[in-house]
Write a protein that holds these residues in place. Structure first.
Motif, PDB file in Angstrom:
ATOM      1  N   VAL A  30      -6.144  -0.926  -5.333  1.00 53.56           N
ATOM      2  CA  VAL A  30      -5.905  -2.373  -4.709  1.00 53.56           C
ATOM      3  C   VAL A  30      -6.843  -2.498  -3.582  1.00 53.56           C
ATOM      4  CG1 VAL A  30      -3.695  -3.099  -5.514  1.00 53.56           C
ATOM      5  CG2 VAL A  30      -3.904  -1.636  -3.415  1.00 53.56           C
ATOM      6  N   THR A  31      -7.872  -1.378  -3.347  1.00 54.63           N
ATOM      7  CA  THR A  31      -8.823  -1.304  -2.192  1.00 54.63           C
ATOM      8  C   THR A  31      -9.263  -2.743  -2.117  1.00 54.63           C
ATOM      9  OG1 THR A  31      -9.310   0.873  -3.099  1.00 54.63           O
ATOM     10  CG2 THR A  31     -10.716  -0.193  -1.704  1.00 54.63           C
ATOM     11  N   ASP A  32      -9.887  -3.640  -3.133  1.00 53.80           N
ATOM     12  CA  ASP A  32     -10.448  -4.827  -2.739  1.00 53.80           C
ATOM     13  C   ASP A  32      -9.779  -5.830  -2.034  1.00 53.80           C
ATOM     14  OD1 ASP A  32      -9.149  -5.094  -4.950  1.00 53.80           O
ATOM     15  OD2 ASP A  32     -10.890  -6.275  -5.946  1.00 53.80           O
ATOM     16  N   LYS A  33      -8.373  -5.719  -2.106  1.00 55.64           N
ATOM     17  CA  LYS A  33      -7.549  -6.822  -1.457  1.00 55.64           C
ATOM     18  C   LYS A  33      -7.234  -6.540  -0.029  1.00 55.64           C
ATOM     19  CE  LYS A  33      -6.639  -8.547  -5.447  1.00 55.64           C
ATOM     20  NZ  LYS A  33      -7.441  -9.645  -6.014  1.00 55.64           N
ATOM     21  N   TYR A  34      -7.902  -5.295   0.487  1.00 51.24           N
ATOM     22  CA  TYR A  34      -7.826  -5.184   1.933  1.00 51.24           C
ATOM     23  C   TYR A  34      -9.199  -4.800   2.538  1.00 51.24           C
ATOM     24  CZ  TYR A  34      -2.871  -4.444   0.693  1.00 51.24           C
ATOM     25  OH  TYR A  34      -1.580  -5.042   0.024  1.00 51.24           O
ATOM     26  N   THR A  35      -9.143  -4.728   4.030  1.00 53.84           N
ATOM     27  CA  THR A  35     -10.368  -4.146   4.394  1.00 53.84           C
ATOM     28  C   THR A  35      -9.882  -2.720   5.250  1.00 53.84           C
ATOM     29  OG1 THR A  35      -9.662  -5.229   6.463  1.00 53.84           O
ATOM     30  CG2 THR A  35     -11.164  -6.405   5.062  1.00 53.84           C
ATOM     31  N   VAL A  36     -10.892  -1.933   5.348  1.00 58.44           N
ATOM     32  CA  VAL A  36     -10.446  -0.570   5.781  1.00 58.44           C
ATOM     33  C   VAL A  36     -11.400  -0.504   7.056  1.00 58.44           C
ATOM     34  CG1 VAL A  36      -9.895   0.431   3.595  1.00 58.44           C
ATOM     35  CG2 VAL A  36     -12.013   0.580   4.363  1.00 58.44           C
TER      36      VAL A  36
ATOM     37  N   GLU B  19      -1.738   3.438   7.693  1.00 59.93           N
ATOM     38  CA  GLU B  19      -2.873   4.222   8.299  1.00 59.93           C
ATOM     39  C   GLU B  19      -2.575   5.571   7.720  1.00 59.93           C
ATOM     40  OE1 GLU B  19      -3.264   2.838  12.974  1.00 59.93           O
ATOM     41  OE2 GLU B  19      -2.238   4.412  12.579  1.00 59.93           O
ATOM     42  N   SER B  20      -3.810   6.233   7.375  1.00 62.60           N
ATOM     43  CA  SER B  20      -3.762   7.712   6.654  1.00 62.60           C
ATOM     44  C   SER B  20      -3.463   8.761   7.721  1.00 62.60           C
ATOM     45  CB  SER B  20      -5.173   7.750   5.939  1.00 62.60           C
ATOM     46  OG  SER B  20      -6.012   8.124   6.986  1.00 62.60           O
ATOM     47  N   ASP B  21      -3.150   9.915   7.284  1.00 60.61           N
ATOM     48  CA  ASP B  21      -3.227  11.047   8.429  1.00 60.61           C
ATOM     49  C   ASP B  21      -4.751  11.383   8.416  1.00 60.61           C
ATOM     50  OD1 ASP B  21      -0.339  11.251   8.527  1.00 60.61           O
ATOM     51  OD2 ASP B  21      -0.323  12.346   6.660  1.00 60.61           O
ATOM     52  N   ALA B  22      -4.969  12.227   9.493  1.00 59.09           N
ATOM     53  CA  ALA B  22      -6.089  12.963   9.663  1.00 59.09           C
ATOM     54  C   ALA B  22      -6.736  13.420   8.442  1.00 59.09           C
ATOM     55  CB  ALA B  22      -6.164  13.754  10.791  1.00 59.09           C
ATOM     56  N   ILE B  23      -7.746  12.919   7.876  1.00 60.61           N
ATOM     57  CA  ILE B  23      -8.424  13.872   6.391  1.00 60.61           C
ATOM     58  C   ILE B  23      -9.698  14.603   6.709  1.00 60.61           C
ATOM     59  CG2 ILE B  23      -9.383  13.304   4.284  1.00 60.61           C
ATOM     60  CD1 ILE B  23      -7.969  10.653   4.511  1.00 60.61           C
ATOM     61  N   LYS B  24      -9.725  15.772   6.326  1.00 62.22           N
ATOM     62  CA  LYS B  24     -10.789  16.707   6.963  1.00 62.22           C
ATOM     63  C   LYS B  24     -12.039  16.451   5.966  1.00 62.22           C
ATOM     64  CE  LYS B  24     -11.766  21.726   7.057  1.00 62.22           C
ATOM     65  NZ  LYS B  24     -11.396  22.952   6.864  1.00 62.22           N
TER      66      LYS B  24
ATOM     67  N   VAL C  12       0.841  -1.209   0.112  1.00 60.70           N
ATOM     68  CA  VAL C  12      -0.104  -0.044  -0.005  1.00 60.70           C
ATOM     69  C   VAL C  12       1.058   1.375   0.153  1.00 60.70           C
ATOM     70  CG1 VAL C  12      -1.566   1.328   1.209  1.00 60.70           C
ATOM     71  CG2 VAL C  12      -1.813  -1.129   1.090  1.00 60.70           C
ATOM     72  N   SER C  13       0.437   2.116  -1.015  1.00 64.06           N
ATOM     73  CA  SER C  13       1.375   3.297  -1.011  1.00 64.06           C
ATOM     74  C   SER C  13       0.566   4.617  -0.585  1.00 64.06           C
ATOM     75  CB  SER C  13       2.014   3.572  -2.382  1.00 64.06           C
ATOM     76  OG  SER C  13       2.938   4.777  -2.528  1.00 64.06           O
ATOM     77  N   ASN C  14      -0.683   4.556  -1.115  1.00 62.99           N
ATOM     78  CA  ASN C  14      -1.282   5.770  -0.980  1.00 62.99           C
ATOM     79  C   ASN C  14      -3.011   5.589  -0.317  1.00 62.99           C
ATOM     80  OD1 ASN C  14      -1.858   8.600  -0.819  1.00 62.99           O
ATOM     81  ND2 ASN C  14      -3.053   8.351  -3.033  1.00 62.99           N
TER      82      ASN C  14
ATOM     83  N   LYS D 199      -7.630   3.233   8.429  1.00 60.02           N
ATOM     84  CA  LYS D 199      -6.778   2.160   8.677  1.00 60.02           C
ATOM     85  C   LYS D 199      -6.960   1.030   7.530  1.00 60.02           C
ATOM     86  CE  LYS D 199      -6.525   2.520  13.718  1.00 60.02           C
ATOM     87  NZ  LYS D 199      -6.704   1.806  14.877  1.00 60.02           N
ATOM     88  N   VAL D 200      -5.827   0.838   7.041  1.00 62.41           N
ATOM     89  CA  VAL D 200      -5.847  -0.469   5.851  1.00 62.41           C
ATOM     90  C   VAL D 200      -5.554  -1.621   6.625  1.00 62.41           C
ATOM     91  CG1 VAL D 200      -5.169  -1.001   3.757  1.00 62.41           C
ATOM     92  CG2 VAL D 200      -5.669   1.200   4.262  1.00 62.41           C
ATOM     93  N   LYS D 201      -6.357  -2.774   6.439  1.00 62.10           N
ATOM     94  CA  LYS D 201      -5.848  -4.030   7.147  1.00 62.10           C
ATOM     95  C   LYS D 201      -5.741  -5.363   6.327  1.00 62.10           C
ATOM     96  CE  LYS D 201      -7.578  -4.675  11.527  1.00 62.10           C
ATOM     97  NZ  LYS D 201      -8.520  -4.776  12.448  1.00 62.10           N
ATOM     98  N   SER D 202      -4.949  -5.860   6.445  1.00 58.08           N
ATOM     99  CA  SER D 202      -4.978  -7.236   5.907  1.00 58.08           C
ATOM    100  C   SER D 202      -5.099  -8.330   6.948  1.00 58.08           C
ATOM    101  CB  SER D 202      -3.424  -7.570   5.170  1.00 58.08           C
ATOM    102  OG  SER D 202      -3.366  -8.664   4.713  1.00 58.08           O
TER     103      SER D 202
END
Length: 958
Positions: A409-415, A455-460, A379-381, A445-448
């Protein structure tokens, strides 16, 4: 004939065919090659060339006098030598101040009109030559320079020198002493004169640019790969040539479209133009590359723009099938493919295209392939595809996870979603409804499995009452019309029920069609958070329950500003004056009575009322001629005979018709016979203020008819339209015949008795008899469904009989302006159907009626499966489907039967019969196919409308 030197005669002959007007002086000198120490490199070429031809000399053996003023006498000698004039035989010009050294040159120049003296007998040879005089001398010596005259920026030009200076300026021989000053009265130096004379002697005018052969490139060629010539050949009027650099302007060259493009270029930075034709050949698009964009999609890039492509044009290895192919509207070289199942990690796939067409229609007729490798990677972004949410949204649904290659690759992980706001709940980030905009922060949070990989930064984000992004359309509709769904809204627009105009007394509903969260939606009044009536004196909009109701107060343009969440839009509509009686038509212009009959004969002239918009106007009229609309009196209608001894008239009373919901638009005026003569009847309508609105007249004639001599046949029309007569359409499905006995002068005696009609031949179309026949003295449409059954047109001959004896024949025409099903067309292109997208549910079976009629989603107003069947009318136009009832056409006809056979089935299960047949994938299969052979199509009104059997292949994928 005036004296013309030999060289001048030669010059005139040359000038007639060319603009090179002097012998070219070839430059071959550098400053160091001259004997003069005061000639620098700026003057060396000109002075050297003139010196070598003995045209100029120095003021001494070592000095040319470059910066000294040039005397008028010296200028005469130099010009005469340059032109090779005969200075010995020229007639004496009569100047007393010219010595023998320059006299021959001055005489020759004066004889040619190149130079003149300062007076009749004075040349003034020792005075300095000015820049203005220099210009005149040079242009007179080389007159073709006049053709190059061009307006200058100089402010000090005098009338006597202006055209000569403009000629030198236009030819590029001289400029000014500054940007705005030429220096007309300034002395010219010997060096400058030599330089300008040298330019004039060598001035050549371009005749043309040699033609450049057409350049041919394939459609889709990159602009930078189009090789245009760097140089062109310039041809002068003296037939000499040279190569010159050219700078091409390719801004109008479109290599994405076939055609011939004329490309122009600037030669050597001047205004001189060259041109070349670039022929772009139509070329089939070829696959350049393929790149995965997520686990079920890839983008195919082609060599040139694609005009047409569908899923059947692509195949993929490793067990994949293409279920959808979409051309990118913003970059038509790209086609996005959707696969029937997910790509496997670290697997290479080969995509092959065939049958794809370019925008110009060039078809790819051979396989064109490219490979791509799909990798999940790390995961890069992490990003949100939108940052504005409304109640019911799940933020997790809008998370996009990409790898280092930018592949989704969203469908390869859970969020999982966490937030600072109490209005964002659970791990999916479900948003609760809010009444006003609210700012919140979320973290993704991106989980396998159970492991957090990133994890992302805080998104407004913004939580809003609605997510309306644009106004798709709006209109006014009567309250009785239901347009609360997208389908109903669009149908109302098509039927003309939803408009942007209203009458002042109307109270229509304002309907808004918006893009809300990416989906079209018809808003309720409750969705509108604020209303600002910008023109309240014209009309206002207010909330009344679930509706936005319009109340008008005056005519004009109304504007309303509407706020929907944080989306703001302004709509405008027109308020027109209410209909009022403005005009009328009479169904007769003449009434005739036979006064030989001793009876009180009567006739009726019908007055048809119309409003200011030309529409029929309904009203009631009492016995006193008072015209009312509802309970309101709007005026009076009177009829007056100019001669009551001929006829009397009366306006007939008209009330509400027992069989109608509205009064009549036709008011009868009864005419009663009184005696012989002629009378003019005036029908007049006045409003309640006594103003005359309209006046109509007809003539009444009373005459003793002679003895019976024959018959006259009259009809109220000469054509029948078999269309469906729905208001406000004209009722034009009858032609009424009237027969009168007449005397020898054509005067009517009385209506004929025992009149019968008989249609002969039916224009050699016997089927017409099914739809048009005779009732009493009227030819009429006899089948109320004729409008959807009969598409013919032609003429009918109607025999008119009295007492079973034919007295004449009338010809009437017939047609049907409504659409009639005349031909069925089946789309035979092979189709791929994803069983997860038929009705939004996974693994749905395909119902054959959905295949033929299409599967329509009323919520989105779109087909999830496009109809394979189209029905064309008599004008070869497609008749729309009525999307509210499957199989029904917009002309109220419907499909009665489709005869078809299913064959070549593979890996599918087929159940049921007829149009209710279902087809699903066999157990354990991800793809299957079958072929449909269609042999006949019937509608309820018309049979056998499929010209010939057709077949197409259907592939179902999971």
């Amino acid at each position: 004939m005036a004296y013309q030197p030999k060289s001048y005669r030669k010059f005139v002959a040359t000038a007639a065919t060319a603009t090179l007007v002097a012998t070219a002086v070839t430059p071959a000198f550098a400053a160091e090659n001259l004997p003069f120490g005061d000639v620098n490199k700026n003057y060396a070429e000109a002075v050297g060339a003139l010196y070598s031809k003995n045209i100029v000399k120095g003021v001494s053996k070592t000095e040319f006098g470059t910066y000294k003023p040039l005397k008028r006498g010296d200028a005469a000698v130099i010009i005469a030598k340059a032109l090779e004039l005969d200075t010995k035989n020229a007639p004496d010009a009569g100047f007393k101040d010219v010595n023998s050294k320059i006299k021959g040159a001055v005489n020759a120049l004066v004889a040619k009109g190149i130079i003149s003296g300062v007076s009749k007998d004075k040349f003034d040879p020792n005075s300095p030559l000015t820049r203005g005089q220099m210009a005149k001398i040079l242009v007179n010596a080389y007159p073709t320079l006049k053709d190059e005259a061009k307006e200058t920026p100089f402010k000090d030009l005098t009338a006597d020198f202006k055209p000569y200076i403009e000629a030198l300026y236009g030819a590029g021989i001289t400029g000014g002493t500054s940007d705005t000053t030429y220096g007309t009265t300034q002395k010219i130096t010997r060096g400058d004169f030599a330089k300008l004379l040298y330019k004039a002697m060598n001035y050549k005018k371009v005749d043309s640019i040699k033609a450049i052969d057409d350049i041919t490139v394939d459609e889709g060629t990159k602009l930078e790969d189009v090789k245009l010539p760097e140089k062109v050949t310039v041809v002068y009027t003296d037939k000499s040539e040279k190569e010159a650099s050219v700078k091409w302007d390719t801004s109008k060259l479109d290599t994405s479209k076939p055609g011939t493009y004329k490309v122009e270029g600037t030669v050597d930075g001047t205004d001189l133009k060259a041109s070349v034709n670039v022929v772009v050949k139509a070329a089939a698009p070829k696959v350049v590359s393929v790149k995965a964009i997520n686990s079920t999609q890839a983008v195919v890039t082609f060599s040139n723009e694609v005009g047409q492509a569908d899923a059947t044009n692509f195949t993929v290895d490793n067990g994949l099938a293409v279920v959808k192919a979409e051309v990118n509207e913003n970059n038509k070289k790209e086609v996005t493919l959707t696969f029937n199942q997910s790509l496997d990690d670290k697997t290479t796939y080969k995509v092959t295209a065939n049958g794809v067409k370019s925008v110009s229609g060039a078809e790819l007729k051979e396989d064109s392939s490219a490979e791509f490798t799909y990798e999940v990677g790390e995961v890069s972004n992490i990003q949100l595809t939108k940052t504005k949410f409304v109640g019911g949204d799940k933020i997790a649904d809008f998370v996009k996870v990409t790898n280092a290659n930018g592949v989704d690759v969203t469908d390869k992980y859970t969020v999982e979603i966490s937030s600072t706001s109490q209005n964002i709940a659970d791990k999916e980030g479900k948003v609760s409804p809010v009444t006003s905009n609210e700012t919140a922060y979320v973290q993704v949070k991106v989980k396998s499995g159970d492991q957090v990989v990133k994890e992302s930064d805080a998104i407004k984000v913004t939580l809003a009452p609605s997510a309306v992004s644009s106004l798709v359309g709006f209109g006014l509709v009567q309250p009785s019309d239901d347009v609360d769904t997208v389908t109903a809204y669009k149908k109302a627009v098509k039927d003309g029920k939803l408009t942007t105009e209203m009458k002042k007394s109307d109270t229509p509903n304002l309907k808004l069609l918006v893009n809300n969260n990416g989906t079209e939606q018809v808003l309720s009044a409750k969705d509108v958070t604020k209303i600002e009536n910008l023109t309240p004196a014209v009309a206002t909009v207010s909330k009344e329950g679930d509706e936005l109701v319009v109340h008008a107060y005056s005519t004009g343009t109304a504007q309303v500003k509407l706020t929907i969440g944080d989306f703001v839009t302004t709509v405008s509509f027109t308020v027109n004056a209410d209909s009022k009686i403005a005009n009328a038509t009479l169904d007769k212009s003449n009434v005739y009575f036979n006064t030989a009959d001793n009876n009180s004969a009567q006739d009726t002239v019908n007055v048809k009322l119309a409003d200011q918009y030309g529409k029929d106007f309904n009203a009631t009229v009492d016995s006193d001629g008072n015209v009312k609309v509802g309970d309101t009196t709007v005026g009076t209608l009177t009829a007056k005979s100019s001669n009551t001894n001929v006829a009397t008239v009366a306006v007939g009373a008209v009330g509400d018709s027992p069989s109608s919901d509205s009064p009549s638009s036709t008011i009868p005026v009864t005419v009663t016979k009184a005696g012989k003569g002629t009378a003019t009847v005036t029908v007049e309508f006045k409003d309640t203020k006594g103003n005359v609105v309209f006046t109509k007249t007809f003539t009444v004639t009373g005459k003793d008819a002679g003895a019976f001599a024959g018959y006259v046949i009259e009809t109220d029309s000469n054509a029948i339209d078999l269309d469906k007569d729905n208001p406000p359409e004209k009722n034009d499905n009858t032609v009424h015949f009237s027969v009168y006995e007449v005397d020898a002068q054509g005067n009517k005696i009385k209506p004929a008795n025992n009149v019968t009609l008989e249609i002969q031949g039916y224009d050699k179309k016997p089927e017409v008899s099914k739809y048009i026949g005779v009732v009493d003295q009227t030819v009429t449409v006899t089948d109320e469904d004729a409008y959807k059954k009969f598409a013919g047109s032609g003429t009918l001959n109607v025999d008119v009989k009295v007492n079973n004896t034919k007295i004449g024949t009338k010809t009437i025409s017939y047609q049907n302006t409504d659409p009639v099903a005349t031909k069925a067309a089946i789309d035979t292109v092979n189709v791929i159907i994803d069983n997860d997208k038929i009705d939004g549910k996974s693994d749905s079976p395909l119902i054959l009626k959905d295949l033929f009629y299409g599967h329509y989603d009323a919520t989105t107003g779109k087909y999830t499966i496009a109809p394979k069947l189209s029905v064309l009318d008599q004008s070869s136009k497609v008749i729309d489907w009525d999307t509210t009832t499957q199989g029904k056409l917009s002309n109220s006809d419907s499909i009665n039967d489709i005869n078809f056979t299913i064959t070549n089935d593979s890996d599918v299960d087929i159940n049921g019969s007829g149009l209710d047949t279902t087809v699903s994938l066999a157990s354990g299969k991800t793809t299957g196919s079958f072929t449909v052979v269609v042999s006949d199509v019937d509608t309820q009104a018309v049979n056998d409308i499929l010209p010939a059997p057709v077949a197409f292949k259907v592939t179902i994928v999971d």
